[in-house]
Design a protein around this motif. Sequence first.
Motif, PDB file in Angstrom:
ATOM      1  N   HIS A  79       0.876  -1.179   0.000  1.00  0.00           N
ATOM      2  CA  HIS A  79       0.000   0.000   0.000  1.00  0.00           C
ATOM      3  C   HIS A  79       0.912   1.228   0.000  1.00  0.00           C
ATOM      4  N   PRO A  80       0.386   2.408  -0.225  1.00  0.00           N
ATOM      5  CA  PRO A  80       1.237   3.597  -0.414  1.00  0.00           C
ATOM      6  C   PRO A  80       2.153   3.950   0.749  1.00  0.00           C
ATOM      7  N   LYS A  81       1.836   3.500   1.947  1.00  0.00           N
ATOM      8  CA  LYS A  81       2.658   3.844   3.110  1.00  0.00           C
ATOM      9  C   LYS A  81       3.906   2.959   3.241  1.00  0.00           C
ATOM     10  N   VAL A  82       3.969   1.860   2.487  1.00  0.00           N
ATOM     11  CA  VAL A  82       5.119   0.962   2.572  1.00  0.00           C
ATOM     12  C   VAL A  82       6.322   1.630   1.906  1.00  0.00           C
ATOM     13  N   LYS A  83       7.409   1.758   2.656  1.00  0.00           N
ATOM     14  CA  LYS A  83       8.617   2.411   2.150  1.00  0.00           C
ATOM     15  C   LYS A  83       9.829   1.483   2.093  1.00  0.00           C
ATOM     16  N   VAL A  84       9.799   0.411   2.905  1.00  0.00           N
ATOM     17  CA  VAL A  84      10.930  -0.526   2.988  1.00  0.00           C
ATOM     18  C   VAL A  84      10.382  -1.936   3.133  1.00  0.00           C
ATOM     19  N   VAL A  85      11.044  -2.900   2.498  1.00  0.00           N
ATOM     20  CA  VAL A  85      10.750  -4.313   2.760  1.00  0.00           C
ATOM     21  C   VAL A  85      12.060  -4.991   3.145  1.00  0.00           C
ATOM     22  N   CYS A  86      12.009  -5.771   4.211  1.00  0.00           N
ATOM     23  CA  CYS A  86      13.214  -6.442   4.727  1.00  0.00           C
ATOM     24  C   CYS A  86      12.884  -7.913   4.936  1.00  0.00           C
ATOM     25  N   PHE A  87      13.634  -8.795   4.277  1.00  0.00           N
ATOM     26  CA  PHE A  87      13.362 -10.226   4.382  1.00  0.00           C
ATOM     27  C   PHE A  87      14.631 -11.005   4.047  1.00  0.00           C
ATOM     28  N   ALA A  88      14.624 -12.291   4.373  1.00  0.00           N
ATOM     29  CA  ALA A  88      15.780 -13.154   4.134  1.00  0.00           C
ATOM     30  C   ALA A  88      15.687 -13.807   2.762  1.00  0.00           C
ATOM     31  N   GLN A  89      16.819 -13.912   2.092  1.00  0.00           N
ATOM     32  CA  GLN A  89      16.846 -14.633   0.821  1.00  0.00           C
ATOM     33  C   GLN A  89      16.536 -16.105   1.044  1.00  0.00           C
ATOM     34  N   VAL A  90      17.063 -16.652   2.139  1.00  0.00           N
ATOM     35  CA  VAL A  90      16.742 -18.032   2.546  1.00  0.00           C
ATOM     36  C   VAL A  90      16.369 -18.001   4.023  1.00  0.00           C
ATOM     37  N   SER A  91      15.205 -18.548   4.340  1.00  0.00           N
ATOM     38  CA  SER A  91      14.738 -18.581   5.728  1.00  0.00           C
ATOM     39  C   SER A  91      15.663 -19.434   6.582  1.00  0.00           C
ATOM     40  N   ASN A  92      15.972 -18.944   7.787  1.00  0.00           N
ATOM     41  CA  ASN A  92      16.897 -19.688   8.638  1.00  0.00           C
ATOM     42  C   ASN A  92      16.240 -20.860   9.360  1.00  0.00           C
ATOM     43  N   VAL A  93      14.916 -20.942   9.338  1.00  0.00           N
ATOM     44  CA  VAL A  93      14.230 -22.056   9.992  1.00  0.00           C
ATOM     45  C   VAL A  93      13.794 -23.100   8.967  1.00  0.00           C
ATOM     46  N   LEU A  94      13.061 -22.668   7.964  1.00  0.00           N
ATOM     47  CA  LEU A  94      12.489 -23.623   7.003  1.00  0.00           C
ATOM     48  C   LEU A  94      13.325 -23.767   5.738  1.00  0.00           C
ATOM     49  N   GLY A  95      14.241 -22.839   5.500  1.00  0.00           N
ATOM     50  CA  GLY A  95      15.167 -23.001   4.384  1.00  0.00           C
ATOM     51  C   GLY A  95      14.585 -22.714   3.016  1.00  0.00           C
ATOM     52  N   TYR A  96      13.424 -22.075   2.971  1.00  0.00           N
ATOM     53  CA  TYR A  96      12.835 -21.738   1.670  1.00  0.00           C
ATOM     54  C   TYR A  96      13.514 -20.495   1.097  1.00  0.00           C
ATOM     55  N   GLU A  97      13.749 -20.523  -0.208  1.00  0.00           N
ATOM     56  CA  GLU A  97      14.350 -19.372  -0.891  1.00  0.00           C
ATOM     57  C   GLU A  97      13.254 -18.426  -1.351  1.00  0.00           C
ATOM     58  N   ALA A  98      13.396 -17.168  -1.023  1.00  0.00           N
ATOM     59  CA  ALA A  98      12.419 -16.162  -1.409  1.00  0.00           C
ATOM     60  C   ALA A  98      12.646 -15.728  -2.860  1.00  0.00           C
ATOM     61  N   PRO A  99      11.593 -15.312  -3.553  1.00  0.00           N
ATOM     62  CA  PRO A  99      11.734 -14.818  -4.926  1.00  0.00           C
ATOM     63  C   PRO A  99      12.268 -13.378  -4.929  1.00  0.00           C
ATOM     64  N   VAL A 100      13.534 -13.240  -4.599  1.00  0.00           N
ATOM     65  CA  VAL A 100      14.117 -11.915  -4.369  1.00  0.00           C
ATOM     66  C   VAL A 100      13.987 -11.017  -5.591  1.00  0.00           C
ATOM     67  N   LYS A 101      14.397 -11.509  -6.724  1.00  0.00           N
ATOM     68  CA  LYS A 101      14.445 -10.665  -7.918  1.00  0.00           C
ATOM     69  C   LYS A 101      13.055 -10.137  -8.284  1.00  0.00           C
ATOM     70  N   GLU A 102      12.053 -10.989  -8.191  1.00  0.00           N
ATOM     71  CA  GLU A 102      10.691 -10.571  -8.519  1.00  0.00           C
ATOM     72  C   GLU A 102      10.167  -9.544  -7.524  1.00  0.00           C
ATOM     73  N   ILE A 103      10.450  -9.761  -6.236  1.00  0.00           N
ATOM     74  CA  ILE A 103      10.006  -8.824  -5.204  1.00  0.00           C
ATOM     75  C   ILE A 103      10.694  -7.476  -5.371  1.00  0.00           C
ATOM     76  N   VAL A 104      11.991  -7.518  -5.672  1.00  0.00           N
ATOM     77  CA  VAL A 104      12.737  -6.258  -5.861  1.00  0.00           C
ATOM     78  C   VAL A 104      12.137  -5.450  -7.006  1.00  0.00           C
ATOM     79  N   LYS A 105      11.824  -6.101  -8.095  1.00  0.00           N
ATOM     80  CA  LYS A 105      11.266  -5.401  -9.257  1.00  0.00           C
ATOM     81  C   LYS A 105       9.962  -4.696  -8.896  1.00  0.00           C
TER      82      LYS A 105
END
Length: 417
Positions: free
Chosen positions: A164-190
Amino acid sequence: MDIKDHIGEIRAEFPILKRTMSDHPLVYLDNCATTLKPRSVIDTVVHYYTYLGANAHRGDYEMSAQVDFAYEGARKLTKDFIHAAKKEEIVFTSGTTESLNILAMSITNTWLQEGDVVLSTVAEHASSVLPWLEAGESKGIKVEYIPLDEKGRITVENFKKALHPKVKVVCFAQVSNVLGYEAPVKEIVKIAHENGIKVVVDGAQSIAHLPVDVQDLDVDFFCFSAHKMCGPTGIGVLYGKLEYLDALSPIYFGGESNARFSKCGKLKLKKTPFKYESGTQPIEGALGMAAAMKFVDKIGKENVHRYELELKHYFLEKIKDVDNVKVYNADAKSGIITFNVYDKGELIFPQDVASFLNTKGIAVRSGEHCAKLLGEVLGVPGTCRASVYFYNTFEEIDKFVLALKEASFETCLDIFF
């Protein structure tokens, strides 16, 4: 390189693998927490203390110049390791946690206004959530959470729903330290950049296992620690696009980060990255981290990742008929195995399982793994986590599986009496 064909040579590089634990040969499966150190890294640290010894960027003599050359050489190597555009985009810190704290405070102080929102997820390490909560409290900055899917993964669709318009920053892990899933970094960044949002990525669990190209990913900031990729503790990296690092202000001052200042408080800082490196840095750590990068590059991250998946799939095949073990992330394409052990349908406390495995010489992690919000998603108070790396073996997996087959309330609690 096929690691299976060289596993003996690789393990010989790690002196600590010769030790025992609980009178058993060490089976080290806690590589998410920290990795073991090869001889080349140990020797590099010792060489600094026995031959170089001086401070960096302080002295006007030969030995100090040699330290400067080695220290800045480590910065250049780090730049190449993550494919940054310029070595000035590499800031040395004490590790991922400090890097994320610096960013949370600097970004909040410089760019965010009351009512702005930082997006994270409940799967994140505390270091990706708490700094934003703390930094934003006095300015009325909120942290909101991207919904996870049914497996605990961050998805592009759910990221879009959280925007939404108030979101200014997103912070997340490329790979989760518990479940080990890889996030879709490139798509989210775009998507984030299309909406004017800055992206901070926690690379603590990806840097040692996956090829990282910060320019290709187009991340604004990327943070990681050396000790999770065979390097020393107490050293890590804050990567940032140079224009953003230039625009932000540091949170530490003094100790050679300033060019000059006056009695009335007029201050001129040094250029990036030096304005962020107040005080004497862990020089031996930076040199040891560079040695670790060379070691990992020699093996090849693609080879590392492939071998880790082979070990994990071998474990899953061996454990599939063991009814008392529940694995939460069998499909995660990482060497992280998150599980719990049950006896007659009742959960055995994860710390009790880890303590039992210790009696067999097997080191795993148990508890919440610093992701204290994720328990609500998994529906359990904690989990056990085994994490493999390129020096682990199939024989060690066999020992691990055999120990899990023996785990019960009786065997896990008998060790305390």
